[in-house]
Scaffold this motif. Sequence first.
Motif, PDB file in Angstrom:
ATOM      1  N   PRO A 206       0.836  -1.214   0.000  1.00 14.78           N
ATOM      2  CA  PRO A 206       0.000   0.000   0.000  1.00 14.78           C
ATOM      3  C   PRO A 206       0.867   1.259   0.000  1.00 14.78           C
ATOM      4  O   PRO A 206       1.987   1.253   0.514  1.00 14.78           O
ATOM      5  CB  PRO A 206      -0.822  -0.118   1.287  1.00 14.78           C
ATOM      6  N   TRP A 207       0.323   2.328  -0.554  1.00 14.91           N
ATOM      7  CA  TRP A 207       1.045   3.590  -0.682  1.00 14.91           C
ATOM      8  C   TRP A 207       0.274   4.718   0.005  1.00 14.91           C
ATOM      9  O   TRP A 207      -0.950   4.696   0.107  1.00 14.91           O
ATOM     10  CB  TRP A 207       1.206   3.973  -2.150  1.00 14.91           C
ATOM     11  N   LEU A 209      -0.220   8.589  -0.856  1.00 15.55           N
ATOM     12  CA  LEU A 209      -0.013   9.450  -2.011  1.00 15.55           C
ATOM     13  C   LEU A 209      -0.536  10.856  -1.743  1.00 15.55           C
ATOM     14  O   LEU A 209      -1.410  11.068  -0.901  1.00 15.55           O
ATOM     15  CB  LEU A 209      -0.735   8.887  -3.239  1.00 15.55           C
ATOM     16  N   ARG A 217       1.865  14.694  -7.414  1.00 16.18           N
ATOM     17  CA  ARG A 217       1.089  13.492  -7.761  1.00 16.18           C
ATOM     18  C   ARG A 217       1.099  13.301  -9.273  1.00 16.18           C
ATOM     19  O   ARG A 217       1.254  12.169  -9.761  1.00 16.18           O
ATOM     20  CB  ARG A 217      -0.340  13.628  -7.239  1.00 16.18           C
ATOM     21  N   PRO A 232      -0.664   2.546  -7.886  1.00 17.83           N
ATOM     22  CA  PRO A 232      -1.191   1.807  -6.722  1.00 17.83           C
ATOM     23  C   PRO A 232      -2.697   2.002  -6.553  1.00 17.83           C
ATOM     24  O   PRO A 232      -3.220   3.103  -6.758  1.00 17.83           O
ATOM     25  CB  PRO A 232      -0.423   2.422  -5.547  1.00 17.83           C
ATOM     26  N   THR A 235      -4.394   2.724  -1.501  1.00 23.63           N
ATOM     27  CA  THR A 235      -3.742   3.998  -1.175  1.00 23.63           C
ATOM     28  C   THR A 235      -4.510   4.791  -0.126  1.00 23.63           C
ATOM     29  O   THR A 235      -5.697   4.573   0.110  1.00 23.63           O
ATOM     30  CB  THR A 235      -3.630   4.892  -2.435  1.00 23.63           C
ATOM     31  N   GLU A 237      -4.685   9.080   0.542  1.00 23.08           N
ATOM     32  CA  GLU A 237      -4.251  10.355  -0.018  1.00 23.08           C
ATOM     33  C   GLU A 237      -4.311  11.434   1.058  1.00 23.08           C
ATOM     34  O   GLU A 237      -5.298  11.555   1.788  1.00 23.08           O
ATOM     35  CB  GLU A 237      -5.137  10.767  -1.202  1.00 23.08           C
ATOM     36  N   MET A 253       3.592   0.650   4.743  1.00 25.52           N
ATOM     37  CA  MET A 253       3.228   1.434   3.566  1.00 25.52           C
ATOM     38  C   MET A 253       4.462   2.082   2.967  1.00 25.52           C
ATOM     39  O   MET A 253       5.517   2.184   3.602  1.00 25.52           O
ATOM     40  CB  MET A 253       2.183   2.492   3.928  1.00 25.52           C
TER      41      MET A 253
END
Length: 319
Positions: A206-207, A209, A217, A232, A235, A237, A253
């Motif tokens: 998982p990220w 972002l 981005r 990904p 995510t 944000e 992450m």
Amino acid sequence: MSGSDISFSSLCNWLRLKHLVLIDTLARTRNMHAAAEQMNLSQPAVSKMLRDLEEALGFPLFERLPRSMPPTELGEYVARYARMTLNDTQKFVEQVNRLSKGGHGYLKVGAIFAATAVVLPEAIARIKAERPLLSIEVMEQTSNQLLEMLEQKKLDLIIGRFTEERYQQIFDYRGLGPEPFCLVVNGHHPLGRLEEVPLAELERWPWILYPASTPIRRRMEQAFAEFGIRTPSNTVETISMQTFLTLLQSDPMIAMLPESMVQSQLQSGQLRMLNTAFHVEPLEYGIITRKDEPLPAAAREFAEILLEFACLRREGMLD
């Protein structure tokens, strides 16, 4: 309504701040009764003021619908002018009150969060040493939000980057330097133990972002495509540095953050920088001000301090 052109002299003769307050309040509430309550006036008085105003301007400012009063196309433009003028007037009142009490000015600065970690603290320390009674307010947001606030005269200057071409027409820009990014994970993440992280491994985790509206981005989306990595899907944000750090510590992450903002966490072992071929080109950021509008003395001095430190940093005389 006459439909004739408005002259500057006639506008100066009859336009009052109370008219701008009415336009701004009605544009926000879109309701005559609510606007009257907020202005502490009767609804008939507000209705008459609006009729007189529209008669003087020569065009309707608001539509009369059964349940709301949205601005017309021209009304949107006038409402925007009203908000900017009222913000400017409020700033004028605050400044006069401070000066009359022996204060030494007020500075409102907006900055992307990478700037708040490095360039802002040193510049604030310098100007506070020279102007101890200067009040400084710092607003941390994304570039697009800061640009809107600058356009509305809610800020004296911002440290960020252009997000739309139109901003280059109305703002001046002076560069401060690049903003290098790095991929990081927490100190216990399995990827942090690899000497080199294969690109395929980046897709498995998982990220965290930045929001899709931010320049970094968009730069990351380009990098994902260039390196053949799927964007990904698992995510979170955010633009909040605190959220980035908290999530990184609590979950396995991956995040891309400015190197300047994670130096202490890297040194302490809380975070680890990933050694991988994937990278994003640094983004430039700088001082952005309204074009053809002189800066207040404190803001002008602050900008010069920022530029001086940027020059020293490029020459390797600052960390």
